[in-house]
Design a protein around this motif. Structure first.
Motif, PDB file in Angstrom:
ATOM      1  N   LEU A 106      29.414  78.903  34.346  1.00 42.48           N
ATOM      2  CA  LEU A 106      28.472  78.469  35.379  1.00 42.48           C
ATOM      3  C   LEU A 106      29.200  78.326  36.707  1.00 42.48           C
ATOM      4  CD1 LEU A 106      26.620  75.750  33.293  1.00 42.48           C
ATOM      5  CD2 LEU A 106      25.813  78.067  33.794  1.00 42.48           C
ATOM      6  N   VAL A 107      28.627  78.870  37.757  1.00 41.68           N
ATOM      7  CA  VAL A 107      29.222  78.747  39.094  1.00 41.68           C
ATOM      8  C   VAL A 107      28.141  78.341  40.092  1.00 41.68           C
ATOM      9  CG1 VAL A 107      30.914  80.570  38.639  1.00 41.68           C
ATOM     10  CG2 VAL A 107      28.808  81.144  39.807  1.00 41.68           C
ATOM     11  N   ASP A 147      37.490  87.205  51.610  1.00 40.89           N
ATOM     12  CA  ASP A 147      36.406  87.972  52.239  1.00 40.89           C
ATOM     13  C   ASP A 147      35.763  87.225  53.395  1.00 40.89           C
ATOM     14  OD1 ASP A 147      33.689  86.664  50.730  1.00 40.89           O
ATOM     15  OD2 ASP A 147      35.567  86.453  49.686  1.00 40.89           O
ATOM     16  N   SER A 182      39.635  87.972  46.528  1.00 35.85           N
ATOM     17  CA  SER A 182      38.248  87.540  46.693  1.00 35.85           C
ATOM     18  C   SER A 182      37.614  87.699  45.317  1.00 35.85           C
ATOM     19  CB  SER A 182      37.517  88.412  47.716  1.00 35.85           C
ATOM     20  OG  SER A 182      36.126  88.220  47.544  1.00 35.85           O
ATOM     21  N   PRO A 184      27.545  76.582  44.496  1.00 33.54           N
ATOM     22  CA  PRO A 184      28.146  76.000  45.698  1.00 33.54           C
ATOM     23  C   PRO A 184      28.382  74.495  45.596  1.00 33.54           C
ATOM     24  CG  PRO A 184      25.831  76.512  46.077  1.00 33.54           C
ATOM     25  CD  PRO A 184      26.160  77.022  44.712  1.00 33.54           C
ATOM     26  N   GLN A 224      34.720  86.799  44.436  1.00 36.50           N
ATOM     27  CA  GLN A 224      33.338  87.226  44.578  1.00 36.50           C
ATOM     28  C   GLN A 224      33.238  88.740  44.726  1.00 36.50           C
ATOM     29  OE1 GLN A 224      30.437  84.621  46.744  1.00 36.50           O
ATOM     30  NE2 GLN A 224      30.625  86.301  48.195  1.00 36.50           N
ATOM     31  N   ASN A 274      41.969  82.322  47.444  1.00 38.70           N
ATOM     32  CA  ASN A 274      40.643  82.928  47.208  1.00 38.70           C
ATOM     33  C   ASN A 274      39.793  82.950  48.494  1.00 38.70           C
ATOM     34  OD1 ASN A 274      38.659  84.083  45.585  1.00 38.70           O
ATOM     35  ND2 ASN A 274      37.742  82.106  45.058  1.00 38.70           N
ATOM     36  N   VAL A 315      36.699  75.806  44.677  1.00 42.56           N
ATOM     37  CA  VAL A 315      37.539  76.855  45.282  1.00 42.56           C
ATOM     38  C   VAL A 315      37.249  78.224  44.676  1.00 42.56           C
ATOM     39  CG1 VAL A 315      39.435  75.360  46.021  1.00 42.56           C
ATOM     40  CG2 VAL A 315      39.484  76.334  43.729  1.00 42.56           C
TER      41      VAL A 315
HETATM   42  N1  LIG Z   1      32.883  83.980  49.890  1.00 47.08           N
HETATM   43  C1  LIG Z   1      33.346  83.735  48.668  1.00 47.08           C
HETATM   44  N2  LIG Z   1      32.783  82.775  47.927  1.00 47.08           N
HETATM   45  C2  LIG Z   1      33.272  82.560  46.699  1.00 47.08           C
HETATM   46  C3  LIG Z   1      34.371  83.301  46.168  1.00 47.08           C
HETATM   47  N3  LIG Z   1      34.648  82.810  44.939  1.00 47.08           N
HETATM   48  C4  LIG Z   1      33.747  81.838  44.705  1.00 47.08           C
HETATM   49  N4  LIG Z   1      32.906  81.689  45.747  1.00 47.08           N
HETATM   50  C5  LIG Z   1      31.804  80.722  45.866  1.00 47.08           C
HETATM   51  O1  LIG Z   1      32.330  79.408  45.841  1.00 47.08           O
HETATM   52  C6  LIG Z   1      31.442  78.521  45.175  1.00 47.08           C
HETATM   53  C7  LIG Z   1      32.178  77.800  44.070  1.00 47.08           C
HETATM   54  O2  LIG Z   1      32.518  78.696  43.048  1.00 47.08           O
HETATM   55  P1  LIG Z   1      32.876  78.204  41.573  1.00 47.08           P
HETATM   56  O3  LIG Z   1      33.437  79.384  40.867  1.00 47.08           O
HETATM   57  O4  LIG Z   1      31.750  77.483  40.955  1.00 47.08           O
HETATM   58  O5  LIG Z   1      34.026  77.169  41.933  1.00 47.08           O
HETATM   59  P2  LIG Z   1      34.870  76.227  40.957  1.00 47.08           P
HETATM   60  O6  LIG Z   1      36.219  76.131  41.521  1.00 47.08           O
HETATM   61  O7  LIG Z   1      34.764  76.719  39.568  1.00 47.08           O
HETATM   62  O8  LIG Z   1      34.101  74.867  41.145  1.00 47.08           O
HETATM   63  P3  LIG Z   1      34.060  73.545  40.206  1.00 47.08           P
HETATM   64  O9  LIG Z   1      33.821  73.994  38.802  1.00 47.08           O
HETATM   65  O10 LIG Z   1      32.898  72.823  40.777  1.00 47.08           O
HETATM   66  O11 LIG Z   1      35.357  72.869  40.412  1.00 47.08           O
HETATM   67  C8  LIG Z   1      30.292  79.379  44.674  1.00 47.08           C
HETATM   68  O12 LIG Z   1      29.245  79.267  45.577  1.00 47.08           O
HETATM   69  C9  LIG Z   1      30.855  80.796  44.667  1.00 47.08           C
HETATM   70  O13 LIG Z   1      29.878  81.777  44.865  1.00 47.08           O
HETATM   71  C10 LIG Z   1      34.950  84.324  46.983  1.00 47.08           C
HETATM   72  O14 LIG Z   1      35.891  85.027  46.634  1.00 47.08           O
HETATM   73  N5  LIG Z   1      34.387  84.487  48.221  1.00 47.08           N
END
Ligand SMILES: Nc1nc2c(ncn2[C@@H]2O[C@H](COP(=O)(O)OP(=O)(O)OP(=O)(O)O)[C@@H](O)[C@H]2O)c(=O)[nH]1
Ligand SMILES: [Mg+2]
Length: 507
Positions: free
Chosen positions: A261-262, A362, A396, A264, A398, A359, A236
């Motif tokens: 680390l982030v 955008d 957002s 998809p 991102q 979140n 998310v």
């Molecule tokens: N469009 C969009 N994509 C986002 C946003 N925030 C995160 N992402 C995308 O969502 C994906 C997951 O983001 P992460 O931050 O790794 O998500 P997480 O919740 O930490 O995931 P886990 O650690 O796997 O549970 C990535 O590809 C990010 O680039 C946002 O505000 N907008």
């Protein structure tokens, strides 16, 4: 990573290939089971930073990801970056290729900012080509380094011919690593630790002189710190949000920050990772967690690491001041899923306030976003009715949008959750509820007075003159009225009815 908290503590990094026991040593030094430990390579992903008080010294210790076989640790950093995607993944540690590059960069940042590196090898396995590559890479960094030979269970005295196992042949060239004599320890069996500390001492003392005076100041900062725990489903955007919150700080406040680390792929974050930064003069600790999967899914895949990570995320709830439940706008699943509700229920049970952050705004058009904003209060109130109107922000991560509002709401909700109401205000409420209350108690308990006995969450004892038999509906009515009167939306409340002891009973 911890610009405000640890900048003044000496930093000790634990480096080595996967599964040599880095996290076990990390846990041993900080004195608790913090990092997930599992007997397969590739568990730790993000670097973990914690304070260690060990052997009379205080320092920061960093657990790093063990990067897998196949990496060509080129001496040139640019080359290393190119090599990243070719790294292989094995065991449970399936690393998406892009993450390996980032993890390697993070390890590099950690080494650069460390005062001492503990380079760990596995005595049972012996030296592998990756150990050699790591050692060569480290040699270029010019950092004081101690070579640790781990898993020497029962054999912590210097390696000699009596060791009748594979380690003898595997370790015979250990001195050629160029990192000095190895120190033999067993992190899990707590062996060889005093020897290790003895060798660390001169280096710690060299750096520590200037740090000594700050330890009391550090402690009070720690006590005042606001702890925000981020929970949510996988993918998310939890880690992206943490990175965004730190990266929007002024430059000097994000010095030494090692990004999380982030990517998809769902399930990237494993260990909960805490990051500290300063916001308007207040220290904030944000804790990123592993995404919580559907129970059925976790079990179905039989993936023990998923169970471990989910458990580790929820274990952080009691220590948090506030939980940010991160939701994602998803056209398929809608705003809330079953997992989110399960998560919120766990948080409410612990008496923690919840701030909802929606979140990826955008990804919606203006119109779509307006619709979501309009419909969300109804959906959220229906699911989290024990909290009243849950404060909600639309962000957002991102695009770094809505983050200021998120912090403002978080601070305000935290203030509410530690509200201390005056006796006069509480009495006024008791008076009003008796006079104009819309719902009569089932066996009219004749409310007499209210006392606040705790904060976080606000806990109220209502004394009644007669024995009480309340119904859930009546208690919900009292709680909602209390919440509305004192403006405590988003905060779990505890209202307890107690019978007043008569003089005769008291004696
Ligand atoms: N469009 C969009 N994509 C986002 C946003 N925030 C995160 N992402 C995308 O969502 C994906 C997951 O983001 P992460 O931050 O790794 O998500 P997480 O919740 O930490 O995931 P886990 O650690 O796997 O549970 C990535 O590809 C990010 O680039 C946002 O505000 N907008
Ligand atoms: Mg993550």
């Amino acid at each position: 990573m911890h610009p405000a908290k640890f900048a003044r503590l000496m930093r000790v990094a634990i480096i080595g290939r996967p599964n040599v026991g880095k996290s076990s040593l990390f846990n041993r030094l900080i004195g608790r089971q913090h990092a997930l430990v599992y007997n397969k390579p590739g568990v730790t992903r993000d670097c973990l930073f914690e304070k260690a008080e060990y052997g009379g010294f205080t320092f920061e210790v960093v657990d790093t990801a063990g990067l897998d076989d196949g990496v060509d640790m080129q001496e040139d950093e640019a080359e290393m970056r190119k090599a990243g995607p070719q790294m292989k993944a094995s065991g449970i540690g399936r690393w998406p290729a892009h993450l390996l590059t980032e993890a390697l960069e993070n390890t590099s940042l950690v080494v650069k900012s460390s005062d001492l590196v503990l380079f760990m090898v596995d005595q049972r396995v012996g030296l592998t080509p990756l150990d050699w590559q790591f050692a060569r890479w480290l040699a270029m960094k010019n950092k004081p380094t101690l070579l640790i030979s781990n898993k020497a269970d029962g054999n912590v005295s210097p390696l000699d011919e009596n060791l009748a196992n594979i380690s003898v042949t595997g370790m015979k060239d250990v001195k050629k690593l160029g990192l000095g004599e190895p120190l033999h320890i067993s992190a899990t069996q707590n062996e060889g630790m005093s020897e290790l500390i003895m060798h660390m001492a001169p280096i710690i003392m060299g750096v520590d002189r200037k740090n000594r005076q700050i330890s009391t100041e550090w402690k009070s900062e720690e006590e005042r710190r606001l702890r925000l725990l981020i929970l949510g489903r996988p993918n998310v955007g939890k880690s992206t949000l943490v990175n965004a919150l730190v990266e929007t700080q002024a430059d000097e406040k994000k010095e030494d920050f090692v990004p999380l680390l982030v990517g998809p792929e769902p399930g990237i974050t494993r260990d909960p990772v805490s990051v500290i930064f300063e916001h308007q003069g207040q220290q904030i600790e944000v804790i990123d967690t592993a995404g919580l999967r559907k129970k059925g899914k976790t079990m179905q895949h039989g993936d023990a690491i998923d169970i471990k990570t989910s458990y580790a995320s929820l274990k952080r709830v009691p220590r948090a001041d506030l939980v940010i439940l991160l939701l994602e706008i998803n056209k398929q699943t809608g705003l809330l899923t079953e997992q989110d509700i399960t998560l919120a229920t766990e948080v409410i049970k612990e008496g923690k306030a919840i701030l909802v952050a929606v979140n990826k705004c955008d990804t919606l058009s203006k119109e779509e976003l307006a619709n979501v904003k309009k419909s969300s209060p109804r959906i959220l109130n229906m699911c989290f009715n024990q909290l009243g109107e849950v404060p909600t922000v639309f962000i957002s991560s991102q695009n770094r949008l809505g983050l200021k509002q998120l912090m403002t709401e978080a601070i305000s909700l935290h203030e509410k959750s530690r509200t201390k109401l005056s006796t006069a205000d509480l009495q006024r409420w008791v008076h009003d509820i008796k006079r104009i209350g819309k719902m009569s108690p089932p066996t009219f308990p004749n409310l007499k007075f209210a006392r606040q006995v705790d904060t976080k969450p606000p806990t109220i004892v209502l004394t009644c003159s007669r024995s009480v038999r309340s119904t859930t509906a009546y208690m919900a009515y009292l709680t909602n009225d209390f919440r509305r009167t004192f403006g405590l939306d988003g905060v779990p409340l505890r209202i307890l009815l107690r019978e007043e002891l008569s003089q005769a009973k008291k004696q």
